[in-house]
Enzyme design. Structure first.
Site, short mmCIF file in Angstrom:
data_model
loop_
_atom_site.label_atom_id
_atom_site.label_comp_id
_atom_site.label_asym_id
_atom_site.label_seq_id
_atom_site.Cartn_x
_atom_site.Cartn_y
_atom_site.Cartn_z
N GLU A 77 -72.09 -22.70 -34.90
CA GLU A 77 -73.37 -23.02 -34.06
C GLU A 77 -74.58 -21.96 -34.59
O GLU A 77 -74.24 -20.84 -33.93
CB GLU A 77 -73.00 -23.18 -32.72
CG GLU A 77 -74.26 -23.96 -32.23
CD GLU A 77 -74.23 -24.24 -30.69
OE1 GLU A 77 -72.97 -24.36 -30.11
OE2 GLU A 77 -75.23 -24.47 -29.84
N LYS A 257 -70.94 -24.82 -20.87
CA LYS A 257 -70.84 -25.04 -22.50
C LYS A 257 -71.48 -23.94 -22.97
O LYS A 257 -71.12 -23.20 -23.74
CB LYS A 257 -71.59 -26.19 -22.81
CG LYS A 257 -71.08 -26.68 -24.23
CD LYS A 257 -72.22 -26.25 -25.21
CE LYS A 257 -71.81 -26.33 -26.50
NZ LYS A 257 -72.46 -25.77 -27.66
N ASP A 273 -55.61 -19.09 -28.72
CA ASP A 273 -55.78 -20.53 -28.54
C ASP A 273 -57.05 -21.14 -27.61
O ASP A 273 -56.99 -20.88 -26.42
CB ASP A 273 -54.56 -20.89 -27.70
CG ASP A 273 -54.26 -22.24 -27.63
OD1 ASP A 273 -55.19 -23.00 -27.57
OD2 ASP A 273 -53.10 -22.85 -27.45
N HIS A 370 -83.88 -22.65 -31.43
CA HIS A 370 -82.53 -23.49 -32.33
C HIS A 370 -83.32 -24.17 -33.29
O HIS A 370 -82.78 -24.05 -34.30
CB HIS A 370 -82.17 -24.72 -31.17
CG HIS A 370 -80.96 -24.20 -30.43
ND1 HIS A 370 -79.82 -25.06 -29.98
CD2 HIS A 370 -80.61 -23.36 -29.66
CE1 HIS A 370 -79.07 -24.59 -29.53
NE2 HIS A 370 -79.46 -23.48 -29.10
P1 NDP Z 1 -45.02 -15.78 -29.18
O1 NDP Z 1 -43.99 -16.98 -29.09
O2 NDP Z 1 -45.35 -15.59 -30.80
O3 NDP Z 1 -44.25 -14.80 -28.10
C1 NDP Z 1 -44.78 -13.34 -28.05
C2 NDP Z 1 -44.29 -12.52 -29.06
O4 NDP Z 1 -45.04 -11.40 -29.10
C3 NDP Z 1 -43.00 -12.39 -28.84
O5 NDP Z 1 -42.25 -12.51 -30.32
C4 NDP Z 1 -42.78 -10.74 -28.66
O6 NDP Z 1 -41.78 -10.22 -29.17
C5 NDP Z 1 -44.08 -10.16 -29.28
N1 NDP Z 1 -44.76 -9.00 -28.63
C6 NDP Z 1 -44.65 -7.91 -29.07
N2 NDP Z 1 -44.90 -7.13 -28.22
C7 NDP Z 1 -45.39 -7.65 -27.09
C8 NDP Z 1 -45.70 -7.04 -25.82
N3 NDP Z 1 -46.09 -5.84 -25.58
N4 NDP Z 1 -45.89 -8.09 -24.90
C9 NDP Z 1 -45.30 -9.37 -25.10
N5 NDP Z 1 -44.98 -9.58 -26.18
C10 NDP Z 1 -44.92 -8.95 -27.07
O7 NDP Z 1 -46.35 -16.19 -28.32
P2 NDP Z 1 -46.73 -16.55 -26.90
O8 NDP Z 1 -45.26 -16.84 -26.06
O9 NDP Z 1 -47.68 -15.63 -26.47
O10 NDP Z 1 -47.32 -18.16 -27.10
C11 NDP Z 1 -48.52 -18.27 -27.61
C12 NDP Z 1 -48.67 -19.17 -28.61
O11 NDP Z 1 -48.27 -20.67 -27.86
C13 NDP Z 1 -50.04 -19.65 -28.95
O12 NDP Z 1 -50.05 -19.79 -30.41
C14 NDP Z 1 -50.52 -20.90 -28.34
O13 NDP Z 1 -51.13 -21.58 -29.08
C15 NDP Z 1 -49.02 -21.64 -28.21
N6 NDP Z 1 -48.78 -22.63 -27.29
C16 NDP Z 1 -49.82 -23.01 -26.50
C17 NDP Z 1 -49.53 -23.95 -25.40
C18 NDP Z 1 -50.35 -24.25 -24.27
O14 NDP Z 1 -51.25 -23.41 -24.16
N7 NDP Z 1 -50.03 -25.35 -23.77
C19 NDP Z 1 -48.18 -24.87 -25.58
C20 NDP Z 1 -47.23 -24.41 -26.72
C21 NDP Z 1 -47.62 -23.36 -27.46
P3 NDP Z 1 -40.33 -10.31 -28.40
O15 NDP Z 1 -39.68 -11.82 -28.88
O16 NDP Z 1 -39.56 -9.20 -29.14
O17 NDP Z 1 -40.25 -9.96 -26.94
#
Ligand code: NDP
Length: 416
Positions: A77, A257, A273, A370
């Site tokens: 935008e 917005k 996200d 705009h």
């Molecule tokens: P991930 O599934 O990628 O999990 C977080 C990752 O970060 C883990 O692999 C973890 O490693 C790693 N990590 C590294 N350092 C840290 C730290 N200091 N603290 C925490 N984690 C760490 O992502 P999220 O669980 O955050 O999920 C986000 C994603 O989910 C977004 O892409 C979103 O779009 C999507 N999503 C959203 C939904 C919604 O909003 N309704 C529904 C479903 C998906 P380790 O495993 O070793 O701990």
């Protein structure tokens, strides 16, 4: 001296390199206009066809909690980045933004439907809090090792039909959607034999009142003076605009917005996200049962004070952040690798966008700025190149009813 926005893209990047905002590697990535590597893009989504590019710009020298930041915004935008820069400069001359970020974690829901003995089953879940905690920890041990994991359990009966276990999970630096989904499903499996049926669903909730960030700005009214209006008058009109948004639902939606213009642009730049943040923001705006503005503006003597409250359940790691080069590079050069700093920047840009929009609305009107940018888009659409673009933009500005046909005619005449 040539202003930042007047430089070429290459010269802007060079200036940021010389000022040590960018290191050599970041400079090269930004200069190369790098897209997501083909193999990563193909594995990120299904049926991948191509990559859809949106420009990234910068909010310069935004003062937040006495720290100066250069904040990337990704948006299609026109005027969003110019507006945020205007408000950033205005606020910097007034001591900047003060932002308090709060971060308690993400909610998960384990929901059972059509249970007869609801009270008894609710008590049963409460009695198994220790086992639930153990199951949650076993479902995601790495977050427990990082000092996070399941922090709170609440059992609720909903609409006299549903039994809901709400889990508050500290997700540390991650947004935690997948993490919470995993934990919720595992807790659901633990409870299945106890309840006598599997859960209807086990998933995170994007409602995040536990993650509300508050941004405040305090502006001396004389810094708001325009060529035709005294600063106090501008401030009073902004306060009125805020009051109107609180009183009128239709206006509240557009007020918010304008805030989301800035918020979504930074959230995108950091590879987070945007839908999750938008849902959380609008749900929070409607938490009283009716929809309200996320920000308020009041007069305190000779100061206009604005405050934004918005839930920001974002992550500095996880999701696609680690695999999309631009998301990582942006976080690095903006010094936003910590989720709390990200929350501070996102909320400050949201409030800046709101300030710029309200100021324009109650003074010149929103169309002046705009339309200037729309004329630029029209000039490009008509086929203008290089110096033809500002020339045609100016010509369209003085036309009574500028449109594509007129733009094409003017360009054709110039090229004769
Ligand atoms: P991930 O599934 O990628 O999990 C977080 C990752 O970060 C883990 O692999 C973890 O490693 C790693 N990590 C590294 N350092 C840290 C730290 N200091 N603290 C925490 N984690 C760490 O992502 P999220 O669980 O955050 O999920 C986000 C994603 O989910 C977004 O892409 C979103 O779009 C999507 N999503 C959203 C939904 C919604 O909003 N309704 C529904 C479903 C998906 P380790 O495993 O070793 O701990």
């Amino acid at each position: 001296m040539t202003k930042f926005y007047e430089l070429s893209r290459e010269a802007r990047l060079k200036q940021l390199l010389n000022a040590e905002v960018l290191d050599e590697m970041q400079y090269k990535i930004l200069l190369a206009n790098q897209q997501i590597p083909a193999e990563i893009a193909n594995n990120m989504v299904e049926n991948q066809l191509t990559q859809y590019a949106i420009p990234e710009g910068l909010v310069r020298n935004m003062l937040i909690n006495n720290q100066v930041y250069q904040i990337p915004l990704v948006t299609e935008e026109p005027s969003v980045i110019a507006a945020a820069n205007y408000a950033a400069k205005l606020s910097t001359n007034n001591g900047g933004f003060h932002v308090e970020a709060h971060r308690d974690g993400l909610l998960g829901q384990v929901v059972f439907a059509d249970i007869n003995d609801l009270e008894q089953k609710a008590q049963m879940i409460k009695d198994h809090a220790v086992e639930i905690k153990d199951a949650a920890d076993a479902a995601y041990p790495s977050i427990v090792n990082r000092g996070g994991g399941l922090k709170k359990q609440t059992v609720t009966i909903v609409a006299e039909r549903f039994l809901k276990l709400t889990l508050l999970v500290d997700t540390k630096a991650a947004m935690g959607a997948n993490m919470v989904n995993e934990i919720s499903e595992k807790v659901g499996q633990l409870l299945t034999p106890m309840i006598g049926q599997p859960p209807l669903m086990a998933i995170l909730s994007n409602h995040a009142p536990q993650d509300v960030t508050t941004a405040t700005v305090r502006l001396a009214v004389d810094t708001l003076t325009t060529p035709t209006l005294a600063g106090l008058e501008v401030a009073k009109r902004i306060v009125q605009a805020s009051a109107f948004a609180h009183a009128d639902f239709e206006r509240a939606v557009t007020h918010n917005k304008g805030i989301m213009n800035g918020i979504t642009a930074v959230v995108t730049a950091y590879g987070n996200d945007t839908r999750a943040i938008a849902s959380a923001a609008h749900a929070f705006a409607a938490r009283s049962g009716s929809y309200h503005p996320l920000s308020s503006w009041i007069l305190e003597g000779q100061f206009l004070v604005g405050q934004l409250q918005v839930p920001l359940p974002i992550g500095a790691v996880g999701g696609s952040i680690g695999i999309v080069p631009m998301a990582r590079t942006n976080q690095e050069f903006a010094r936003a690798k910590d989720p709390v700093i990200m929350q501070q920047q996102i909320a400050a840009v949201g409030l800046a966008s709101n300030l710029a929009a309200l100021r324009a609305l109650v003074t010149d009107g929103i169309q002046k700025g705009h339309m200037n940018l729309q004329f630029k888009a029209l000039a490009m659409q008509a086929g203008a190149k290089g110096t033809e673009i500002p020339w045609l933009q100016h010509k369209l500005k003085v036309e009574k009813h500028a449109n594509l046909e007129i733009a094409q005619r003017l360009l054709a005449e110039k090229r004769k």
